[in-house]
Design an enzyme around this catalytic site. Sequence first.
Site, PDB file in Angstrom:
ATOM      1  N   GLY A  76     -27.927  28.002  78.952  1.00  0.00           N
ATOM      2  CA  GLY A  76     -28.385  26.782  79.240  1.00  0.00           C
ATOM      3  C   GLY A  76     -29.014  26.032  78.282  1.00  0.00           C
ATOM      4  N   SER A  77     -30.013  25.477  78.350  1.00  0.00           N
ATOM      5  CA  SER A  77     -30.824  24.524  77.487  1.00  0.00           C
ATOM      6  C   SER A  77     -31.337  25.329  76.235  1.00  0.00           C
ATOM      7  CB  SER A  77     -31.691  23.644  78.043  1.00  0.00           C
ATOM      8  OG  SER A  77     -31.324  22.680  79.153  1.00  0.00           O
ATOM      9  N   SER A  78     -31.507  26.657  76.277  1.00  0.00           N
ATOM     10  CA  SER A  78     -31.993  27.206  75.044  1.00  0.00           C
ATOM     11  C   SER A  78     -30.739  27.063  74.060  1.00  0.00           C
ATOM     12  CB  SER A  78     -32.056  28.760  75.303  1.00  0.00           C
ATOM     13  OG  SER A  78     -31.043  29.473  75.731  1.00  0.00           O
ATOM     14  N   PHE A  79     -29.693  26.575  74.364  1.00  0.00           N
ATOM     15  CA  PHE A  79     -28.484  26.560  73.087  1.00  0.00           C
ATOM     16  C   PHE A  79     -28.703  25.288  72.578  1.00  0.00           C
ATOM     17  CE2 PHE A  79     -24.423  25.379  71.808  1.00  0.00           C
ATOM     18  CZ  PHE A  79     -24.001  26.647  71.128  1.00  0.00           C
ATOM     19  N   LYS A  80     -29.510  24.415  72.915  1.00  0.00           N
ATOM     20  CA  LYS A  80     -29.895  23.267  72.214  1.00  0.00           C
ATOM     21  C   LYS A  80     -30.552  23.452  71.003  1.00  0.00           C
ATOM     22  CE  LYS A  80     -30.372  20.566  76.561  1.00  0.00           C
ATOM     23  NZ  LYS A  80     -31.099  20.131  77.623  1.00  0.00           N
TER      24      LYS A  80
END
Length: 481
Positions: A217-221
């Site tokens: 999810g957004s942690s990959f940003k």
Amino acid sequence: MNRPLRHVWLVVSVLFVLLFTSTTYFQVIAQGRLNAHGQNDRTLYNEYGRHRGPIVVDGHAIAVSQSSDDTYGYLRTYDPGAMYAPVTGYYSVVYGFTGLERSLNDTLSGEADALFYHRISDILSGRQGRGATVELTLDAAAQEAAWDALDGRRGSVVALDPETGAVLAMVSSPSYDPNQLASHDSAAVNEAWTALQEDPDRPLTNRAIGGDLYPPGSSFKLVVAAAALETGEYTAESEIPGPGTWQLPNSSAVMNNHAAGGTEPCGPEDTSTLADALRQSCNTSFAMLGVDLGQEQLRETAEEFGFGQSLEIPMSVTPSTLGEDLDDAQLATTSIGQYETRVTPLQMAMVAGAFANDGVVMQPQLVQAVRTSDLTAVSELTPQELGQPVTAANAAQMRQMMVGVVEDGTGTAAAIDGVEVGGKTGTAQWGEDRTPHSWYVGYGQLEDRKIALAVVVEEGGYGSRTAAPIAQDVMEAVILP
């Protein structure tokens, strides 16, 4: 020599040759296969009747060999069992061994090459051979904090010392009691095994380093932002687009700006700084940024963090992956941690660790030291660099942006008074009509105490509500002992 005697001599000679040949075959040629045969009781008794060294955390033996009044001689016991089971594994006379019991079997049994002279010393002195003691890097307080905070929910917590790569916590939940599988009561072991195999929550899986990997999810940003900084074309203050919705390239699909389906733009005139986009976790900003960077740049940066690498800590770690041959629509979705992006919590802790260590990723390691029975050190942890995905200057920019997420963004639930805490939340979609997985990836530091960690709670919903408070508990256990 008369004819009857020649016949006798011939028969005796043939029998002697057959005896010599069969003896040579079974003792030399077939030795390895016969020793490894599952029905060779002598091999089983030799293996399980050997004293194994303890596995130790902060001076407490969490796995030991105790004398048993049966044909095996020793019984392996675990205390506390379930909290450390994904790390220790089990040592079973019925089902073999897993975890560190397997990967360090030669060391624990005393058969490792590094222990050769110690074995010779035992033989010459008449001492009973004993396996080596394995001291782990785990921090008992951090492990307990992670275990208590997950509270039986499906998920995992991994914490690292970002400067050395030492694993401070590795929890996978739900877990199991390895004592049930180490028992010498075969019927009871089989019953416990069947129950574990049939449990839909998969308690035997170490979610920290394997199993069915997670979309981040957004942690990959964090990876996408780091890749942008490394091009030299972006800084934390660079203006990037962030419309409320964006139709994916060559696709009819439309991406909303936020995980909850919100369509508000990230800033005035549909733009914001890179730092604000990370703080607000703007999907459209990072999807468009990922397409602009291109698949090659994104993959190169991810691989520098450890993606695609087969790691041994010394347990085997399943490599984290990105999709292959991505078109722009797939690349956009990949850039917000979806599509075919799959990670282990360990990998995401390594991402956070790089930013806390001036851009350098350290090789994760679970073993602090190996010692003989007289406490002589055979080996000790030696920090090893795995890669440097970002420069020290860009790592400083990433820390600044991650602190912004915790101070005034989606990660406020991870904040600790008086401590520098930076992180990124994630809400990972993974199945139609399924509650998203909850993520928090970040670091904390106070003076010379540092920790990098990743938390995932399966179907936990928003990372800001579920994973971030767990991260706070674990960081406090290390930084504020």
